[in-house]
Scaffold this active site. Sequence first.
Site, PDB file in Angstrom:
ATOM      1  N   SER A 215       0.833  -1.216   0.000  1.00 45.71           N
ATOM      2  CA  SER A 215       0.000   0.000   0.000  1.00 45.71           C
ATOM      3  C   SER A 215       0.856   1.250   0.000  1.00 45.71           C
ATOM      4  O   SER A 215       0.486   2.265  -0.574  1.00 45.71           O
ATOM      5  CB  SER A 215      -0.904   0.029   1.233  1.00 45.71           C
ATOM      6  OG  SER A 215      -1.810  -1.049   1.199  1.00 45.71           O
TER       7      SER A 215
ATOM      8  N   GLU B 292       0.739  -1.357  15.243  1.00 41.17           N
ATOM      9  CA  GLU B 292       1.248  -0.005  14.995  1.00 41.17           C
ATOM     10  C   GLU B 292       1.913   0.599  16.223  1.00 41.17           C
ATOM     11  O   GLU B 292       2.908   1.316  16.116  1.00 41.17           O
ATOM     12  CB  GLU B 292       0.092   0.901  14.534  1.00 41.17           C
ATOM     13  CG  GLU B 292      -0.501   0.521  13.174  1.00 41.17           C
ATOM     14  CD  GLU B 292      -1.500  -0.641  13.234  1.00 41.17           C
ATOM     15  OE1 GLU B 292      -1.833  -1.081  14.357  1.00 41.17           O
ATOM     16  OE2 GLU B 292      -1.942  -1.093  12.169  1.00 41.17           O
TER      17      GLU B 292
ATOM     18  N   PHE C 295      -4.378   5.454  11.559  1.00 39.42           N
ATOM     19  CA  PHE C 295      -3.850   4.686  12.693  1.00 39.42           C
ATOM     20  C   PHE C 295      -2.666   5.417  13.335  1.00 39.42           C
ATOM     21  O   PHE C 295      -2.562   5.495  14.555  1.00 39.42           O
ATOM     22  CB  PHE C 295      -3.425   3.288  12.232  1.00 39.42           C
ATOM     23  CG  PHE C 295      -4.500   2.539  11.505  1.00 39.42           C
ATOM     24  CD1 PHE C 295      -5.829   2.657  11.901  1.00 39.42           C
ATOM     25  CD2 PHE C 295      -4.207   1.724  10.419  1.00 39.42           C
ATOM     26  CE1 PHE C 295      -6.831   1.979  11.225  1.00 39.42           C
ATOM     27  CE2 PHE C 295      -5.216   1.042   9.739  1.00 39.42           C
ATOM     28  CZ  PHE C 295      -6.524   1.172  10.146  1.00 39.42           C
TER      29      PHE C 295
ATOM     30  N   HIS D 202      -2.240   7.739   2.910  1.00 32.87           N
ATOM     31  CA  HIS D 202      -3.679   7.619   2.667  1.00 32.87           C
ATOM     32  C   HIS D 202      -4.438   8.493   3.657  1.00 32.87           C
ATOM     33  O   HIS D 202      -5.404   8.077   4.281  1.00 32.87           O
ATOM     34  CB  HIS D 202      -4.137   6.166   2.751  1.00 32.87           C
ATOM     35  CG  HIS D 202      -3.617   5.301   1.638  1.00 32.87           C
ATOM     36  ND1 HIS D 202      -2.307   4.888   1.575  1.00 32.87           N
ATOM     37  CD2 HIS D 202      -4.230   4.792   0.539  1.00 32.87           C
ATOM     38  CE1 HIS D 202      -2.124   4.150   0.480  1.00 32.87           C
ATOM     39  NE2 HIS D 202      -3.270   4.082  -0.172  1.00 32.87           N
TER      40      HIS D 202
ATOM     41  N   ARG E 262      -2.469   9.068  -1.185  1.00 33.69           N
ATOM     42  CA  ARG E 262      -2.401   7.660  -1.588  1.00 33.69           C
ATOM     43  C   ARG E 262      -1.606   7.468  -2.869  1.00 33.69           C
ATOM     44  O   ARG E 262      -1.647   6.412  -3.476  1.00 33.69           O
ATOM     45  CB  ARG E 262      -3.809   7.092  -1.734  1.00 33.69           C
ATOM     46  CG  ARG E 262      -4.629   7.800  -2.788  1.00 33.69           C
ATOM     47  CD  ARG E 262      -6.071   7.308  -2.817  1.00 33.69           C
ATOM     48  NE  ARG E 262      -6.757   7.944  -3.943  1.00 33.69           N
ATOM     49  CZ  ARG E 262      -7.388   7.290  -4.908  1.00 33.69           C
ATOM     50  NH1 ARG E 262      -7.441   5.986  -4.904  1.00 33.69           N
ATOM     51  NH2 ARG E 262      -7.987   7.936  -5.876  1.00 33.69           N
TER      52      ARG E 262
END
Lengths: 326, 288
Positions: free
Chosen positions: A51, A72, A97, A123, A181
């Site tokens: 990602s 995380e 996050f 993102h 992103r």
Amino acid sequence: MNTKTNLTPESWQYRDLNERTPSLSVMADTLIELADQGYPIAAGTADLQHSNGLVKFANAYPDRFVQFGISEQNMVSAAAGMATTGMIPYVATFASFLGLLTCEQIRMDVAYCAQPVRLIGHHTGISMGFYGTSHHATEDISTMRAIADLTVVSPADGAQFRQLLLESANYPEPIYFRIGRGHEPAVYSENEQFQLGKAKVHGMGSDITIIACGMAVHGAKEAVAELNKIGYSAGLIDMHTIKPLDEAAVLEAVNHSRIILTVEEHNILGGLGSAVAEIMAENPGKARLKRHGIMDEYALISPPQRLYQHYKLDGLGVREIAEALL
Amino acid sequence: MSDITDISLQEAQSLEERAQFVRLETIRLIEIAKVGHYSSVFSCAEIFSALYYDVMSISDDPKWPLRDRFLMGKGHAAVGLFPVLADLGYFPKDWLDSYTRLGSPLGDHPDMRKVPGVDFSSGSIGHALSNGVGIAMGGRMQEQNFDVFVMLGDGEMQEGQVWEAAISAANHKLSNVIAIVDRNGYQLDGKVDDIMAIEPLDEKWRAFGWEVHEVDGHDIVALTSILRRVKADKMREKPCCIIAKTVKGKGIDYMETEPGWHLGYLSPEDSEKARQTILNTRISGDPQ
């Protein structure tokens, strides 16, 4: 390369992400470049190497890449520990996050301990579109900005991100990067130079100066061009570093323009608009302020481009907001 | 031939004296603050002593890159660590007299930015093992062979991040990470096993991929011996957890028996009595 058989070429899967979106590779390519130059770069992610494109770094420097899995908080605290040994860790995961779930680890282990960790929340904003609120990050500027000794950076596009990443290798303080992103339209040419903490002033307008950050810079730039075309005097400041804020650039705009419009892919509470409002409240000038962004609500879902239209973060939308003020 | 895990009587005496010193200094410093974590230090005084005066590879330079690291999840026991770091010469002893006063580097929790010898700040329970994991990873990336000792509270076992760190240390085969759980049985609100049961603790660590040992955390010979052994074991491919069975408030009878001493204060008179009690506690080699 795709090894899938019996599928048409249009089909793709997760591991193809990096190939499909070359601008995703800015982070990995730049980190590889820095590591090649001899910087003690390490990188880590929490189950998102495709990602965020860090898979490229993992392939280039496997011994300096850490896969943390879906943990995380452990990743952020471990990065801080790693930094004490002389490495410069870049850890990346979704901004939703990083900016919220690991906020306390960032405060305690990274910022308070003054470790040169680079946190990359990707993102961000509403760029996750229909993945919904859990994956939207419209509070991360606010949380990160409230943490002392943490630099907060929101690049407008890949070229700017690359330049600021290069600069980060020699930057003494911890940094939170807030990026999109990898689909952001280009604002800058490849070799344009930027400096952390110094706004990129595209011009001051006597009628209106827009102060924007991140993906909103593109729409703001389009809007400013249109406004100037129809006879207004409009300017733009790209406030890529939200903290420390380039107060001088804000004050110059406040004394030059009738209207200051802030535009951000973030809640209007606590973000760039708030940072500018704080300066303006303490330094009254002739300008009045309008904050534009996500109006303290949870965004709808849809494909991102449609969301940007809906929340008036594209060129047309920013222009509409500006014209209503003029 | 003597084994590295053999602890001589002289060594044991010396280490017990250092543990006694930790307890006495804790009483002295808390008199300055007028509130503090006596009992949290008293349970791990032998752990401080064994690590800093015997087991860890350290030097006069608190920033020596190849030194063994010590981190503590139970940062509130820092009042017992500071006298050790001063004793090792990492900062002037008179800093101790400023404990908790305005602008002092020494507060209730250890601050790496202010206190030479503190390898990582703590105070927010649950972070330290992750910090230690990162230090071990950074060392490995630079081919530095040091060990990372992380002391954790038993109440800390209730923090989810500890288990994120545990699973990652095992996954990444960080055999130089040695966790020590100060299993004193109490947390702020009461008995750990009444508040949020953590047993079977050894099985939990084993299930997360760690080698596990249990030891009496006040038996300086047994404690030092196992710490020396796990440090010397270069064949182990997994991280190692030592569950140190300890007594919260060890050495002062009412702190050992009455709950509620996680945080407290002893008046000068009671401090003096506590000091005498500790000075009169038998150490190895004393007449029976």
